[in-house]
Design an enzyme around this catalytic site. Sequence first.
Site: not given
Length: 332
Positions: A112, A195, A198
């Site tokens: 991230k 994956k 969003k």
Amino acid sequence: MTNRVFSGAQPSGNMHLGNYLGAFRNWVRLQDSYECIYCVVDMHAITVWQDPAALKDQVREAAAAYLASGVDPKKSILFNQSRVPGHAELAWIFNCVARIGWLNRMTQFKDKAGKNRENASTGLFVYPNLMAADILLYKATHVPVGEDQKQHLELTRDIAQKFNNDYGIELFPLTEPIIQAEGARIMSLRDGTKKMSKSDPSEFSRINLNDDADTLAQKIRKAKTDAELLPPKADMLEGRPEAQNLVGIYAALTDMSRDAVCAQYEGKGFGDFKKALTEVVVTNLAPITEEMARLQKDPAYIDSLLKEGGEKAQALSAPILADVKKAVGFLS
């Protein structure tokens, strides 16, 4: 000890098929065999910047997605995380129990933060400790997790064990994972190696739970595939990530095995298969989309459910947090 499940999802907008198949549908099934606590984790959401006005709407959208998927507030506790101060209080105590070396091994922070590690918030670095607090604040015995979250659950178990050892008290359980097999990891429609997310800038990478039937059909039609035909067995899809993903979505939504899907469509090209997949997706998601839209027109109702759930969560967590404070040596 009560068999208790805790789980949650971030309210960062665009709830999608991956959330439904990887989490929400499984949560609904667990309601009949566990005491379930389902949380919209808005405190986790602010580890990266969120527009405050948008965050409120996103919390309501996430709650609407839970409810439309079948989470029943009469069977389960449903609330947003920031309503219960104990999450933050226990997270701080766990910040003092967990070791920096443990957090440095968390692969999700590396993913991230990326190359911007030095500019990432400290919240993003220590959020696995908050995740442990979310779970252990209710002494949850089980957590449904995907493969990518197993590392965080292992950290939760390490924190629980270290706390129990440090303070000489058997307070926290060693929470067990519930790992879903079929459909737990739904990949991007544009890249079968990533994956479904969003945060992907392309709307065509994901199937949103609020997409209408025409949008769903368009996204599936444009989903990346290959020129080969469908084989008789799923293991023959090895090396074909996009094909594996679409077969996996069909299998998960129909509760079929991937082998059974391949057997049914053996020798067919993706033109035919996508038409069949579109019908399955629309049939399954249309009622959820419709119910989400209905719920989101009544934000006061959603707010009242979250408030009521927050009160139940507070009542459940307060004596556990009191025991923690007593063990640590805080004056009450």
